[in-house]
Design an enzyme around this catalytic site. Structure first.
Site, mmCIF file in Angstrom:
data_model
loop_
_atom_site.group_PDB
_atom_site.id
_atom_site.type_symbol
_atom_site.label_atom_id
_atom_site.label_comp_id
_atom_site.label_asym_id
_atom_site.label_seq_id
_atom_site.Cartn_x
_atom_site.Cartn_y
_atom_site.Cartn_z
ATOM 1 N N ASP A 97 0.852 -1.181 0.000
ATOM 2 C CA ASP A 97 0.000 0.000 0.000
ATOM 3 C C ASP A 97 0.893 1.239 0.000
ATOM 4 O O ASP A 97 1.789 1.370 0.849
ATOM 5 C CB ASP A 97 -0.872 0.002 1.259
ATOM 6 C CG ASP A 97 -2.292 0.436 0.991
ATOM 7 O OD1 ASP A 97 -2.469 1.427 0.282
ATOM 8 O OD2 ASP A 97 -3.219 -0.228 1.491
ATOM 9 N N ASP A 193 -3.162 4.551 -2.447
ATOM 10 C CA ASP A 193 -4.260 5.045 -1.620
ATOM 11 C C ASP A 193 -4.751 6.404 -2.119
ATOM 12 O O ASP A 193 -3.945 7.309 -2.387
ATOM 13 C CB ASP A 193 -3.762 5.161 -0.170
ATOM 14 C CG ASP A 193 -4.834 5.557 0.801
ATOM 15 O OD1 ASP A 193 -5.787 4.776 0.965
ATOM 16 O OD2 ASP A 193 -4.718 6.641 1.401
ATOM 17 N N GLU A 243 -6.698 3.454 -5.841
ATOM 18 C CA GLU A 243 -7.947 3.670 -5.126
ATOM 19 C C GLU A 243 -8.469 5.043 -5.520
ATOM 20 O O GLU A 243 -7.796 6.057 -5.298
ATOM 21 C CB GLU A 243 -7.737 3.619 -3.610
ATOM 22 C CG GLU A 243 -9.044 3.802 -2.853
ATOM 23 C CD GLU A 243 -8.858 4.167 -1.393
ATOM 24 O OE1 GLU A 243 -9.733 3.818 -0.591
ATOM 25 O OE2 GLU A 243 -7.849 4.812 -1.060
ATOM 26 N N HIS A 317 -10.645 -3.105 4.000
ATOM 27 C CA HIS A 317 -10.457 -2.675 5.390
ATOM 28 C C HIS A 317 -11.310 -1.467 5.762
ATOM 29 O O HIS A 317 -11.388 -1.118 6.943
ATOM 30 C CB HIS A 317 -8.976 -2.338 5.613
ATOM 31 C CG HIS A 317 -8.507 -1.228 4.715
ATOM 32 N ND1 HIS A 317 -8.333 -1.399 3.362
ATOM 33 C CD2 HIS A 317 -8.200 0.059 4.975
ATOM 34 C CE1 HIS A 317 -7.931 -0.261 2.823
ATOM 35 N NE2 HIS A 317 -7.848 0.644 3.778
ATOM 36 N N ASP A 318 -11.942 -0.818 4.779
ATOM 37 C CA ASP A 318 -12.764 0.361 5.031
ATOM 38 C C ASP A 318 -14.253 0.100 4.883
ATOM 39 O O ASP A 318 -15.050 1.028 5.032
ATOM 40 C CB ASP A 318 -12.387 1.487 4.058
ATOM 41 C CG ASP A 318 -11.062 2.148 4.393
ATOM 42 O OD1 ASP A 318 -10.636 2.075 5.561
ATOM 43 O OD2 ASP A 318 -10.452 2.743 3.482
#
Length: 549
Positions: A97, A193, A243, A317-318
């Site tokens: 990430d 990200d 993302e 994860h979100d």
């Protein structure tokens, strides 16, 4: 010939909640290494690690204090080196990430910048003498006054996450050097990200909303990513996924089309806002099934026509657990989890599996705000109560929408702490861990886990899953999602009943297809699957893939 990652499946690991090899409250890199045999058995080709860098953990590692150091909570560089090597021996590549819209305010760059106005790092961040009216995505103003610096700095997320100034060429070079550092250590992929937020307009105009229309897919974002490709990715086999926050289909085609030389693929989140009434996240609400199909179909058709590539996913994860969100986490948990897997893995794009999704983990249903750890959730609780909303209404929204729904520890077995660690974990376990775990499902060939394993294998065997176009046959049906994937050599039919009732529907295109040749059932979540025919009857939460070739 398609790149190999078009037939691949990527497994996302949230290391803090995956496995602790050292008996601590949080997971670690050695714990990931210890579970590589399981991931090899599952059949995934890549693992994506959410941030493992040195961090104060205000936002669970997405607040990076040092891009070149492993956070001691997770281990050290020797642990990382061993993980990469052991994964490679099992045919698994490692994706990191990359968080470069912002850094932690504890990063050396920011600490120097706030003290020294004349230092080159001062311009690595975005400063103003007076703030505009933009709002943070985590709630409250997007500008924070720093008394040492004597100015306000921009933070689109938490106050501890200061936005970087991508207009500065020296900042860009520092980011590119950091990425090359990790490539030299065996990393073969990057998840970037909120990468479409990195370019902000120089004048920071006032807005009648929260400001996102000015910085989302901002003015120089494509130029910055093309430079990144030239200076980091060119000449190397690197898988990259961006993302994309609040993005558009047109932009994502540009980000991911090969001749643009930007990224391999993109995440978008429009399909995960179908339970946001009037765009409001923090409201407990049912989801809109027809909107879900419409959005996914639009992106399937549009990205294929435009030459782009989707990263397809339900969970990360979100996001809340999908079996709680779009399935049935009660009596129909197993068939609905299998249905959701079938519906997603039949789509064009590279599928992502988030840890625990493959066993049908559900939202934990925490009732007390003291059980939550997520900064966004805690901010929302405070702000919603301050706005006068009742506690029970606020907690109902948090139980449904909190990012902590995805962050409870991975459920490995029915032993102490679900096999996650010998010590009590940093966040409570979901209450179903004794029944829903890897060990129990690995011994059950009819489990959700084995269903995922079969789907992952199918993608490698059938080119239509990567190459076929997409056509939805039931865009307005209140319970059925039936779609086709087609190449000149084969047609795949995916039929799913998103309800707890038996549904019958006559679809002439299926009858015409059945007449062209025998249809094989590739995978199903109920026994005794009927043959492909125009008169379709699906039992509660039934999902089937048929292949005509």
């Amino acid at each position: 010939m398609n790149p190999t990652w078009k037939q691949s499946v990527i497994y996302q690991i949230y290391p803090k909640s995956f496995c602790s090899a050292h008996g601590q409250a949080t997971g670690d890199l050695a714990g990931v290494t210890a579970r590589l045999d399981y991931l090899q058995w599952l059949g995934v080709d890549w693992i994506w690690l959410t941030p493992i860098y040195l961090s104060p953990q205000r936002d669970n590692g997405y607040d990076v204090a040092d891009y070149l150091a492993i956070d001691p909570r997770y281990g050290d560089m020797a642990d990382f080196t061993r993980l990469v090597a052991e994964a490679g021996r099992r045919g698994i590549q490692v994706m990191l990430d990359i968080v470069v819209n912002h850094t932690s305010t504890e990063h050396e760059w920011f600490q120097t910048a706030r003290r020294e106005r004349d230092h080159p790092w001062r311009d690595f961040y975005l400063w103003r003498d007076a703030p505009n009216n933009w709002q943070s995505k985590f709630g409250g103003p997007a500008w924070e006054y720093d008394p040492v610096a004597g100015q306000y700095y921009l933070h689109l997320f938490d106050t501890s996450q200061a936005d970087l100034n991508w207009a500065n060429p020296e900042l860009r070079q520092a980011v590119f050097a950091m990425m090359r550092y990790w490539l030299e250590r065996g990393v073969r992929g990057f998840r970037l990200d909120v990468i479409n937020l990195i370019s902000k307009p120089a004048d920071f105009p006032e807005d009648d909303s929260d400001g996102r229309r000015f910085y989302t897919d901002g003015p120089q974002v494509h130029e910055h990513l093309q430079q990144m490709h030239r200076e980091v990715f060119a000449g190397r086999e690197v898988l990259t996924v961006g993302e994309m926050s609040s993005t558009t289909l047109e932009h994502c085609i540009h980000y991911s089309r090969p001749d643009r030389r930007e990224l391999s693929m993109t995440f978008n989140f429009h399909h995960l806002k179908v339970d946001y009434p009037e765009g409001r996240k923090w409201v407990a609400a049912p989801y809109d099934f027809i909107a879900l199909k419409r959005i996914l179909s639009t992106w399937q058709e549009g990205m294929h026509a435009g030459g782009g590539w989707n990263a397809v996913f339900w969970c990360n994860h979100d996001q809340p657990r999908v079996v709680s969100r779009f399935g049935d986490s009660g009596a129909w948990r197993v068939p609905s989890a299998k249905l959701l897997a079938t519906a997603l893995h039949g789509l064009q794009g590279t599928p992502y599996v988030y840890q625990g999704e493959e066993i049908g983990m559900a939202n934990p249903g925490f009732a007390d705000i003291a059980q939550y750890r997520d900064v966004e959730t805690l901010n929302a609780h405070r702000l919603l109560l301050a706005a006068g909303l009742p506690e029970d209404e606020v907690m109902a929204a948090i139980r449904q929408k909190s990012r902590d729904n995805a962050r409870t520890p991975m459920q490995w077995d029915a032993g102490p702490n679900a096999g996650f660690s010998s010590e009590a974990p940093w966040i409570d376990l979901a209450p179903d861990w004794r029944e829903v775990n890897v060990a129990a499902q690995r011994d059950d060939p009819d489990s959700v886990l084995h269903h995922y394993r079969r789907l992952i294998a199918l993608r490698k065997r059938h080119p239509v899953l990567a190459d076929g176009d997409y056509h939805c046959l039931t865009p307005d049906h209140p319970a059925l999602w039936v779609y086709l994937r087609r190449t000149p050599a084969a047609t795949l039919v995916v039929a799913c009943n998103f309800s707890g009732e038996t549904v019958a529907e006559t679809l002439p295109p299926l009858g015409e297809l059945a007449a062209t040749g025998p249809a094989r059932t590739l995978i199903a979540n109920h026994p005794d699957t009927p043959p492909l025919a125009a008169a379709l009857q699906l039992r509660p939460w039934e999902a089937v893939m048929w292949l005509v070739d």
